[in-house]
Every structure is written in C-alpha cells, then in structure tokens.
Design a protein around this motif. Sequence first.
Motif, PDB file in Angstrom:
ATOM      1  N   VAL A 128       0.909  -1.372  -0.152  1.00  0.00           N
ATOM      2  CA  VAL A 128       0.087  -0.168  -0.334  1.00  0.00           C
ATOM      3  C   VAL A 128       1.279   1.583   0.060  1.00  0.00           C
ATOM      4  CG1 VAL A 128      -1.830   0.941   1.384  1.00  0.00           C
ATOM      5  CG2 VAL A 128      -1.451  -1.395   1.143  1.00  0.00           C
ATOM      6  N   PHE A 129       0.552   2.300  -0.588  1.00  0.00           N
ATOM      7  CA  PHE A 129       1.632   3.026  -0.432  1.00  0.00           C
ATOM      8  C   PHE A 129       0.091   4.847  -0.548  1.00  0.00           C
ATOM      9  CE2 PHE A 129       2.388   0.654  -5.260  1.00  0.00           C
ATOM     10  CZ  PHE A 129       3.765   0.731  -4.726  1.00  0.00           C
ATOM     11  N   THR A 130       1.095   5.076   0.487  1.00  0.00           N
ATOM     12  CA  THR A 130       1.103   6.115   1.711  1.00  0.00           C
ATOM     13  C   THR A 130       1.085   7.520   1.858  1.00  0.00           C
ATOM     14  OG1 THR A 130       2.271   5.824   3.616  1.00  0.00           O
ATOM     15  CG2 THR A 130       0.122   4.012   3.072  1.00  0.00           C
ATOM     16  N   VAL A 131       0.836   8.675   1.808  1.00  0.00           N
ATOM     17  CA  VAL A 131       1.150   9.533   1.447  1.00  0.00           C
ATOM     18  C   VAL A 131       0.908  10.208   2.990  1.00  0.00           C
ATOM     19  CG1 VAL A 131       0.776  10.589  -0.780  1.00  0.00           C
ATOM     20  CG2 VAL A 131      -0.965  10.733   1.160  1.00  0.00           C
ATOM     21  N   SER A 132       1.910  11.643   3.429  1.00  0.00           N
ATOM     22  CA  SER A 132       1.059  12.178   4.611  1.00  0.00           C
ATOM     23  C   SER A 132       0.047  13.255   4.610  1.00  0.00           C
ATOM     24  CB  SER A 132       2.658  12.365   5.069  1.00  0.00           C
ATOM     25  OG  SER A 132       3.303  13.589   4.738  1.00  0.00           O
ATOM     26  N   PRO A 133      -0.242  13.883   5.949  1.00  0.00           N
ATOM     27  CA  PRO A 133      -0.494  15.219   5.590  1.00  0.00           C
ATOM     28  C   PRO A 133      -0.273  15.978   4.799  1.00  0.00           C
ATOM     29  CG  PRO A 133      -1.111  13.991   7.270  1.00  0.00           C
ATOM     30  CD  PRO A 133       0.391  13.365   7.058  1.00  0.00           C
ATOM     31  N   SER A 134       0.855  16.396   4.937  1.00  0.00           N
ATOM     32  CA  SER A 134       1.885  17.717   4.116  1.00  0.00           C
ATOM     33  C   SER A 134       2.527  17.478   2.846  1.00  0.00           C
ATOM     34  CB  SER A 134       3.292  17.825   5.609  1.00  0.00           C
ATOM     35  OG  SER A 134       4.085  16.726   5.323  1.00  0.00           O
ATOM     36  N   ASP A 135       1.916  16.187   2.613  1.00  0.00           N
ATOM     37  CA  ASP A 135       2.284  15.572   0.767  1.00  0.00           C
ATOM     38  C   ASP A 135       1.552  17.249   0.237  1.00  0.00           C
ATOM     39  OD1 ASP A 135       4.617  14.175   1.493  1.00  0.00           O
ATOM     40  OD2 ASP A 135       3.141  12.189   1.538  1.00  0.00           O
ATOM     41  N   LYS A 136       2.429  17.356  -0.901  1.00  0.00           N
ATOM     42  CA  LYS A 136       1.762  17.929  -2.367  1.00  0.00           C
ATOM     43  C   LYS A 136       0.945  17.846  -2.630  1.00  0.00           C
ATOM     44  CE  LYS A 136       4.005  22.046  -0.440  1.00  0.00           C
ATOM     45  NZ  LYS A 136       3.574  22.806   0.271  1.00  0.00           N
ATOM     46  N   LEU A 137      -0.088  17.865  -3.173  1.00  0.00           N
ATOM     47  CA  LEU A 137      -1.224  16.876  -4.590  1.00  0.00           C
ATOM     48  C   LEU A 137      -0.245  16.789  -5.449  1.00  0.00           C
ATOM     49  CD1 LEU A 137      -4.242  18.951  -4.626  1.00  0.00           C
ATOM     50  CD2 LEU A 137      -3.736  17.160  -2.904  1.00  0.00           C
ATOM     51  N   GLU A 138       0.854  17.563  -6.345  1.00  0.00           N
ATOM     52  CA  GLU A 138       1.760  17.413  -7.473  1.00  0.00           C
ATOM     53  C   GLU A 138       1.931  15.509  -6.913  1.00  0.00           C
ATOM     54  OE1 GLU A 138       1.687  20.515  -5.841  1.00  0.00           O
ATOM     55  OE2 GLU A 138       1.180  21.423  -7.410  1.00  0.00           O
ATOM     56  N   TYR A 139       3.442  15.284  -6.379  1.00  0.00           N
ATOM     57  CA  TYR A 139       3.425  14.324  -5.503  1.00  0.00           C
ATOM     58  C   TYR A 139       2.622  13.280  -5.389  1.00  0.00           C
ATOM     59  CZ  TYR A 139       5.621  10.614  -2.366  1.00  0.00           C
ATOM     60  OH  TYR A 139       6.067   9.741  -1.827  1.00  0.00           O
ATOM     61  N   CYS A 140       1.030  13.786  -4.959  1.00  0.00           N
ATOM     62  CA  CYS A 140       0.212  12.349  -4.741  1.00  0.00           C
ATOM     63  C   CYS A 140      -0.403  11.668  -6.072  1.00  0.00           C
ATOM     64  CB  CYS A 140      -0.977  13.045  -4.468  1.00  0.00           C
ATOM     65  SG  CYS A 140      -0.993  13.022  -2.249  1.00  0.00           S
ATOM     66  N   MET A 141      -0.080  13.006  -7.365  1.00  0.00           N
ATOM     67  CA  MET A 141      -1.189  13.169  -8.874  1.00  0.00           C
ATOM     68  C   MET A 141       0.436  11.699  -9.288  1.00  0.00           C
ATOM     69  SD  MET A 141      -2.831  15.782 -10.577  1.00  0.00           S
ATOM     70  CE  MET A 141      -3.059  14.710 -12.099  1.00  0.00           C
ATOM     71  N   GLU A 142       1.778  12.442  -9.668  1.00  0.00           N
ATOM     72  CA  GLU A 142       3.057  11.310  -9.733  1.00  0.00           C
ATOM     73  C   GLU A 142       2.468  10.083  -8.898  1.00  0.00           C
ATOM     74  OE1 GLU A 142       7.430  11.813  -9.354  1.00  0.00           O
ATOM     75  OE2 GLU A 142       6.466  13.781  -9.516  1.00  0.00           O
ATOM     76  N   LEU A 143       2.243  10.201  -7.447  1.00  0.00           N
ATOM     77  CA  LEU A 143       2.637   8.483  -7.629  1.00  0.00           C
ATOM     78  C   LEU A 143       1.602   7.788  -7.567  1.00  0.00           C
ATOM     79  CD1 LEU A 143       3.876   6.868  -5.116  1.00  0.00           C
ATOM     80  CD2 LEU A 143       2.138   7.620  -3.049  1.00  0.00           C
ATOM     81  N   MET A 144       0.336   8.602  -7.526  1.00  0.00           N
ATOM     82  CA  MET A 144      -0.852   7.576  -8.066  1.00  0.00           C
ATOM     83  C   MET A 144      -0.704   6.858  -9.675  1.00  0.00           C
ATOM     84  SD  MET A 144      -3.716   9.853  -6.775  1.00  0.00           S
ATOM     85  CE  MET A 144      -4.998   9.459  -5.515  1.00  0.00           C
ATOM     86  N   SER A 145       0.038   7.952 -10.109  1.00  0.00           N
ATOM     87  CA  SER A 145       0.296   7.410 -11.998  1.00  0.00           C
ATOM     88  C   SER A 145       1.256   6.679 -12.226  1.00  0.00           C
ATOM     89  CB  SER A 145       0.506   8.992 -12.702  1.00  0.00           C
ATOM     90  OG  SER A 145       0.924   8.838 -13.774  1.00  0.00           O
ATOM     91  N   THR A 146       2.494   6.938 -11.180  1.00  0.00           N
ATOM     92  CA  THR A 146       3.311   6.177 -11.722  1.00  0.00           C
ATOM     93  C   THR A 146       3.454   4.771 -11.137  1.00  0.00           C
ATOM     94  OG1 THR A 146       5.029   6.459  -9.301  1.00  0.00           O
ATOM     95  CG2 THR A 146       4.853   7.535 -11.945  1.00  0.00           C
ATOM     96  N   LYS A 147       2.289   4.307  -9.823  1.00  0.00           N
ATOM     97  CA  LYS A 147       1.943   3.859  -9.036  1.00  0.00           C
ATOM     98  C   LYS A 147       0.996   2.561  -9.326  1.00  0.00           C
ATOM     99  CE  LYS A 147       5.918   3.733  -6.858  1.00  0.00           C
ATOM    100  NZ  LYS A 147       7.155   3.027  -7.560  1.00  0.00           N
ATOM    101  N   ARG A 148      -0.265   3.648 -10.472  1.00  0.00           N
ATOM    102  CA  ARG A 148      -1.582   3.365 -11.167  1.00  0.00           C
ATOM    103  C   ARG A 148      -2.319   2.606  -9.831  1.00  0.00           C
ATOM    104  NH1 ARG A 148      -1.746   2.169 -16.317  1.00  0.00           N
ATOM    105  NH2 ARG A 148      -3.075   0.641 -16.455  1.00  0.00           N
ATOM    106  N   VAL A 149      -2.576   3.563  -8.603  1.00  0.00           N
ATOM    107  CA  VAL A 149      -3.076   3.352  -7.796  1.00  0.00           C
ATOM    108  C   VAL A 149      -4.436   4.319  -8.029  1.00  0.00           C
ATOM    109  CG1 VAL A 149      -1.901   1.887  -6.645  1.00  0.00           C
ATOM    110  CG2 VAL A 149      -1.581   4.817  -5.832  1.00  0.00           C
TER     111      VAL A 149
END
Length: 142
Positions: free
Chosen positions: A79-100
């Motif tokens: 499971v790929f997780t994020v922290s409350p302080s992570d930026k949306l750009e990072y989240c989008m990149e993670l979702m895109s590269t990990k296909r989640v």
Amino acid sequence: MTVNQILSTKGKDVYSILSTNTVYEALTVMSEKNIGAILIIEEGVLKGILSERDYARKIVLKSKSSKKTLVNEIMVTEVFTVSPSDKLEYCMELMSTKRVRHLPVVENDVVIGIISISDVVKAIIEMQKETIAHLNSYITQG
C-alpha cells in the motif's frame, strides 16, 4: 495545496475491515459507504487495501465466489501512503506511476484519512478556478 487541505474539506472518515472478512462483506461496506476502496486495518496497523478493481479482476474475471473468498486472498498488501503535508503534485505523480486510485493518509503510523484520484482532481480544478478568477480580476482592473 496539501493532502491535509483535501482532508479538511472532504473529512477524515476511514472505513476498514479485517483480512478475515469475506470479499462480499467488504463489498457490502463499500456499497453502504459509497466508496471505491476499503482499507484492511488490524490492531491499528494498515495491512492492505481492497478496491473495486481488485474485485473485478480477482473475483469476477476468475469466476470466484465473493461470499467464499476472504479479503486476504485478493487484497493488495503493498500500500502506497502519503502524509498530511504532502503536496498534490506528489500525490498525482504517485498515483500515476504506481497506477493506484486511492492513497491512505498516514501520520505517526496511524491512518488518519484516505484520498482518491477524484479528490485530487477536484482540488486541482478548484485551484485552477481561483487562479483564473485572479487573472480575470487583474486583467479587468488593468
């Protein structure tokens, strides 16, 4: 914009089940809560995630029974997780590269929320609307 800003708007509801629940029970909760994925949390520890996509690919297409199959047989354990302080750009990149499509939000080893690709897209659209409004205001005043 950060993950925490999304959670402050959408809420921090976290729905979870046990890995020993049946897939049918998981789907029932997902339907009742109108969510596309559910977390598997046991003794406060995030063990996995189960999505509608997992159900479609690992139950329906393999002609298995959701009433007989346990969640631990088909759940995703990486499971790929994020922290409350992570930026949306990072989240989008993670979702895109990990296909989640869903990212649990973890703080101090505790799941405090979950965001979906839909939440991220909505937030980005709102940011763009604000930028456009500011630019329009600047142009019309100049």
